[in-house]
Design a protein around this motif. Structure first.
Motif, short mmCIF file in Angstrom:
data_model
loop_
_atom_site.label_atom_id
_atom_site.label_comp_id
_atom_site.label_asym_id
_atom_site.label_seq_id
_atom_site.Cartn_x
_atom_site.Cartn_y
_atom_site.Cartn_z
N PRO A 1 27.74 28.48 -5.05
CA PRO A 1 27.71 29.00 -3.68
C PRO A 1 27.81 30.53 -3.67
CG PRO A 1 29.86 28.04 -4.17
CD PRO A 1 28.98 27.76 -5.35
N VAL A 2 27.05 31.13 -2.76
CA VAL A 2 27.08 32.58 -2.56
C VAL A 2 27.58 32.81 -1.14
CG1 VAL A 2 25.70 34.68 -2.46
CG2 VAL A 2 25.13 32.90 -4.13
N PHE A 3 28.71 33.51 -1.01
CA PHE A 3 29.37 33.72 0.28
C PHE A 3 29.09 35.13 0.77
CE2 PHE A 3 31.83 30.64 -2.12
CZ PHE A 3 31.96 29.60 -1.22
N ILE B 1 38.34 28.29 -3.12
CA ILE B 1 37.58 27.10 -3.51
C ILE B 1 38.49 26.18 -4.30
CG2 ILE B 1 35.62 26.24 -4.83
CD1 ILE B 1 34.23 28.90 -4.32
N ASP B 2 38.57 24.94 -3.89
CA ASP B 2 39.36 23.94 -4.61
C ASP B 2 38.51 23.40 -5.75
OD1 ASP B 2 40.98 21.94 -5.52
OD2 ASP B 2 40.91 20.75 -3.68
N THR B 3 38.89 23.71 -6.98
CA THR B 3 38.12 23.28 -8.14
C THR B 3 38.83 22.20 -8.93
OG1 THR B 3 39.07 25.05 -9.48
CG2 THR B 3 36.96 25.52 -8.39
N LYS B 4 39.83 21.56 -8.35
CA LYS B 4 40.61 20.55 -9.07
C LYS B 4 39.73 19.42 -9.58
CE LYS B 4 44.73 21.48 -6.41
NZ LYS B 4 45.54 21.06 -5.29
N GLY B 5 38.76 18.98 -8.79
CA GLY B 5 37.90 17.86 -9.19
C GLY B 5 36.56 18.31 -9.73
N ALA B 6 36.42 19.57 -10.11
CA ALA B 6 35.12 20.09 -10.53
C ALA B 6 34.58 19.41 -11.78
CB ALA B 6 35.21 21.60 -10.76
N SER B 7 35.44 18.91 -12.65
CA SER B 7 34.98 18.25 -13.87
C SER B 7 34.68 16.78 -13.66
CB SER B 7 36.03 18.41 -14.98
OG SER B 7 36.23 19.78 -15.26
#
Length: 115
Positions: free
Chosen positions: A63-65, A73-79
Motif C-alpha cells: 500500500p502507498v499512503f 499497519i497491523d502486521t501480526k497475521g502477515a505471514s
C-alpha cells in the motif's frame, strides 16, 4: 482514526474507489484498488471544516499512503497467507501455488490459471 484540534466534533467520512467498474463479456479485469478517503469535522455552532482527503493505492504489492499524518499497519497475521489462523507449511504451499500459477499465466498469456 480521525483527529481535530477542536474538542467535541463529529466526523463525517466517505470512502470511494476508482477501480470499481463493470464489464461485459466472459472475462472480468480487476485493477488494483485505489481508495480515496474524505472527512469533514462538524460541530454545532461552528462552520464545517475544509474536507481533508487521503488516498491508499497499491504499488509493487504494497500500500502507498498519500495525505495521511500517520499510518499504523497491523502486521501480526502477515505471514498467515492462507488465512487459517496459523503460520505453517500450508502458507509456504500457498505461496508456491500462487507463484506457479503466475508462471503459467506468463507462459500462456492468460489469467485463467489463477481461478
Amino acid at each position: 482514526m480521525f483527529a481535530c484540534e477542536t474538542e467535541g466534533v463529529t466526523f463525517a467520512s466517505e470512502v470511494t474507489t476508482s477501480s470499481a467498474k463493470g464489464s461485459e463479456g466472459e472475462r472480468v479485469s480487476l485493477a488494483p484498488p485505489a481508495y480515496t478517503i474524505t472527512v469533514v469535522a462538524k460541530k454545532e455552532g461552528f462552520a464545517d471544516s475544509d474536507a481533508a482527503t487521503a488516498t491508499i493505492q497499491w504499488g509493487d504489492g504494497r500500500p502507498v499512503f498519500t495525505g495521511f499524518s500517520s499510518v499504523a499497519i497491523d502486521t501480526k497475521g502477515a505471514s498467515d497467507v492462507n488465512g487459517d489462523g496459523t503460520v505453517d507449511v500450508a502458507d509456504i504451499a500457498t505461496i508456491i501455488s500462487t507463484m506457479a500459477a503466475r508462471a503459467r499465466m506468463q507462459k500462456t498469456g492468460t489469467q485463467s490459471d489463477l481461478f
